[in-house]
Design an enzyme around this catalytic site. Structure first.
Site, mmCIF file in Angstrom:
data_model
loop_
_atom_site.group_PDB
_atom_site.id
_atom_site.type_symbol
_atom_site.label_atom_id
_atom_site.label_comp_id
_atom_site.label_asym_id
_atom_site.label_seq_id
_atom_site.Cartn_x
_atom_site.Cartn_y
_atom_site.Cartn_z
ATOM 1 N N HIS A 116 0.484 -1.556 -0.353
ATOM 2 C CA HIS A 116 -0.046 -0.102 0.285
ATOM 3 C C HIS A 116 0.859 1.180 -0.103
ATOM 4 C CE1 HIS A 116 -3.404 2.320 0.897
ATOM 5 N NE2 HIS A 116 -2.208 3.502 1.804
ATOM 6 N N GLU A 117 2.157 0.998 0.812
ATOM 7 C CA GLU A 117 3.090 2.413 0.757
ATOM 8 C C GLU A 117 3.493 2.335 -0.583
ATOM 9 O OE1 GLU A 117 2.335 4.455 3.312
ATOM 10 O OE2 GLU A 117 1.085 2.898 4.428
ATOM 11 N N HIS A 120 1.581 4.184 -2.997
ATOM 12 C CA HIS A 120 1.966 6.355 -2.677
ATOM 13 C C HIS A 120 2.576 6.242 -3.332
ATOM 14 C CE1 HIS A 120 -1.758 6.496 0.397
ATOM 15 N NE2 HIS A 120 -1.238 6.267 1.000
ATOM 16 N N HIS A 124 2.954 9.247 -6.491
ATOM 17 C CA HIS A 124 4.082 10.172 -6.334
ATOM 18 C C HIS A 124 4.713 10.720 -7.916
ATOM 19 C CE1 HIS A 124 7.659 12.952 -4.890
ATOM 20 N NE2 HIS A 124 6.938 13.084 -5.502
#
Length: 246
Positions: A116-117, A120, A124
């Site tokens: 999940h991270e 991100h 980005h």
């Protein structure tokens, strides 16, 4: 009797004038109940799948590195941070920060959170618009939520409705931040599950398990948004029509 006692403060720092029950407090209680339920749900789901070891045996850190490399993000570093479920991606330092319970664990839950991270980080790199908007809103929302109640209090003490309206407007910036957070988090989870499946890091029921962990985590953001909206509604009910009552 102190000034605060005379005013009557009930939870979340909201002032309540007089010595009677404020019916709008039910909105605060509903928000608190939703938040507690969501927090309990994510904790229980994470604990359940933290006891299920992934067949690949890859840890959260190894998963993050594998996903980042597969997306060409070789310059994004994976770091360990203290705490439980303190995982986050920092766009300023381009780092995926994994908590102690995720970094070295090979559980389905840890792999899902790490992915999940990384979602991100991919957002980005691809200039995902909602993420950019959320990042831009951070300082504004922080300032708004910090100043909103002091300004409302000044408006009440001076009997000046423009201060009350300004305080409500500033508080609404926090609501806007919570709302724009939702698509960012749901999209990151969607990317994570797809990458875990496509790269073979998790298989079959493991993918479904990771999805359940991430959906439970997403509920905390939904709960936070709902609680903040209820707080804003309470402000509007209490102070929004103040100038008409004066």
């Amino acid at each position: 009797m102190t000034f605060l006692t005379a005013m009557g403060y009930y939870g979340y720092g909201y002032p309540h004038f007089g010595f009677y029950w404020d019916p709008t407090m039910i909105l605060v209680l509903i928000g608190a109940a939703i938040s507690l339920w969501a927090s309990g749900r994510v904790q229980s789901t994470f604990q359940r799948y933290s006891r299920v070891r992934s067949m690949s045996g890859m840890t959260g850190a190894e998963t993050a590195r594998r996903i980042l490399d597969s997306q060409g993000l070789y310059d994004v570093q994976v770091r360990q941070v203290r705490g439980s479920l303190t995982d986050h991606y920092d766009p300023r330092t381009r780092t995926v920060n994994l908590s102690e319970s995720v970094y070295g664990s090979a559980s389905v839950a840890s792999v899902g959170v790490a992915a999940h991270e990384c979602g991100h980080a991919v957002q980005h790199a691809q200039d995902y618009a909602p993420l950019n908007i959320r990042s831009a809103l951070v300082p504004v929302a922080n300032l708004g939520t910090t100043l909103s109640w002091p300004i409302i209090l000044v408006g009440l003490l001076l009997g000046m409705s423009p201060f009350l309206h300004l305080g409500i407007l500033l508080f609404s910036l926090g609501v806007l931040f919570q709302l724009i957070t939702l698509p960012v988090e749901f999209n990151a989870s969607s990317r994570a599950v797809a990458l875990l499946d496509r790269l073979g890091i998790l298989q079959g029921d493991e993918v479904n398990g990771a999805g359940k962990v991430l959906r439970a985590a997403a509920l905390t953001y939904v709960a936070a948004a709902a609680a903040t909206i209820l707080q804003l509604l309470r402000l509007v009910i209490l102070f929004g029509g103040r100038d008409r009552d004066d």
